[in-house]
Design an enzyme around this catalytic site. Sequence first.
Site, PDB file in Angstrom:
ATOM      1  N   ASN A  93     -16.562   3.240  -7.395  1.00 18.24           N
ATOM      2  CA  ASN A  93     -15.737   2.058  -7.098  1.00 18.24           C
ATOM      3  C   ASN A  93     -16.560   1.135  -6.203  1.00 18.24           C
ATOM      4  OD1 ASN A  93     -13.842   0.202  -6.302  1.00 18.24           O
ATOM      5  ND2 ASN A  93     -12.652   1.638  -5.039  1.00 18.24           N
TER       6      ASN A  93
ATOM      7  N   LYS B  89     -15.855  -1.826  -5.181  1.00 17.19           N
ATOM      8  CA  LYS B  89     -15.050  -2.693  -4.283  1.00 17.19           C
ATOM      9  C   LYS B  89     -15.671  -4.098  -4.241  1.00 17.19           C
ATOM     10  CE  LYS B  89     -14.630   1.325  -1.418  1.00 17.19           C
ATOM     11  NZ  LYS B  89     -14.144   1.980  -0.225  1.00 17.19           N
TER      12      LYS B  89
ATOM     13  N   HIS C 298      -5.083   1.831  -5.701  1.00 12.53           N
ATOM     14  CA  HIS C 298      -6.006   2.095  -4.586  1.00 12.53           C
ATOM     15  C   HIS C 298      -5.316   1.729  -3.269  1.00 12.53           C
ATOM     16  CE1 HIS C 298      -9.431   2.023  -1.919  1.00 12.53           C
ATOM     17  NE2 HIS C 298     -10.077   2.735  -2.824  1.00 12.53           N
TER      18      HIS C 298
ATOM     19  N   GLU D 218      -6.965  10.409  -3.059  1.00 13.01           N
ATOM     20  CA  GLU D 218      -7.796   9.767  -2.038  1.00 13.01           C
ATOM     21  C   GLU D 218      -7.015   9.680  -0.728  1.00 13.01           C
ATOM     22  OE1 GLU D 218     -11.153   7.227  -3.833  1.00 13.01           O
ATOM     23  OE2 GLU D 218      -9.478   5.939  -3.346  1.00 13.01           O
TER      24      GLU D 218
END
Length: 246
Positions: free
Chosen positions: A11, A13, A101, A170
């Site tokens: 990821n 970001k 997320h 996560e």
Amino acid sequence: MANNIKYFIGNWKMFGVPKSIKILNKVNNFVRLDKKNSRNYKVVITPPFTILEAFSRYYKKKSITIGAQNCYHKDNFGSYTGAISPYMIKVSGAKYVIIGHSDNRADGDTDKILREKISFALNNNLKIIYCIGENKIEKAKKKTFSVLKKQLLRVLTKKSNSNNTIVAYEPIWSIGTGKTPTSNDLEKTVAFIKRIFKNSKVLYGGSVDGSSVINFKSLDDLDGFLIGGASKSSKKFIDIIKNYYR
Ligand code: PEP
């Protein structure tokens, strides 16, 4: 998805411009030449929207796969400034989309919004990487399992199944902090998620790097990793795969 395949999902970001393709070329070459293990794992990288289409096209027939980091909760086209719909992601060539997320939950993504995102993404045949996880306070109060259960049951739709959805556990307290759960705790949490969402693939995300990954090698039921910071460096990302199979 074959059952024993492990996932290494990066990821990015808010990172990445066109020249960052150099990083991915190194990762792609590593996977291509990793004859010993590459049939046992899949690498997916999620760059930002600005380079999503270019990278999706470029890696279409190569060893790694491209996904998106998020999508809007409406589909097709509409009067939503700055928004990117699941349809637009699908047409870009991306195959996966991260939904839920904790960065996006913190920005206002409610269960209802996440449900809509998942529903539209599935309508577009995108594979979902659905992130769940408790925060530090919830962990301290031993509420991890009840938080995860709600995040699963309130958001996954009737169409969600283990072929179209991967769960990424996560814990918020572990993201970017260098802290990770013990392998014993992680094993229990993975088993719990698999009891709620039957047959699902479950990844772990949060401060995974070439050294922390070693702690989780023995967890057969863990299906891979969602990797933030370390995915921005080809060396760090490749080290995770190398150390996992060493
Ligand atoms: C993430 O943000 O999805 C993540 C796992 O970050 P990091 O690996 O940097 O903790």
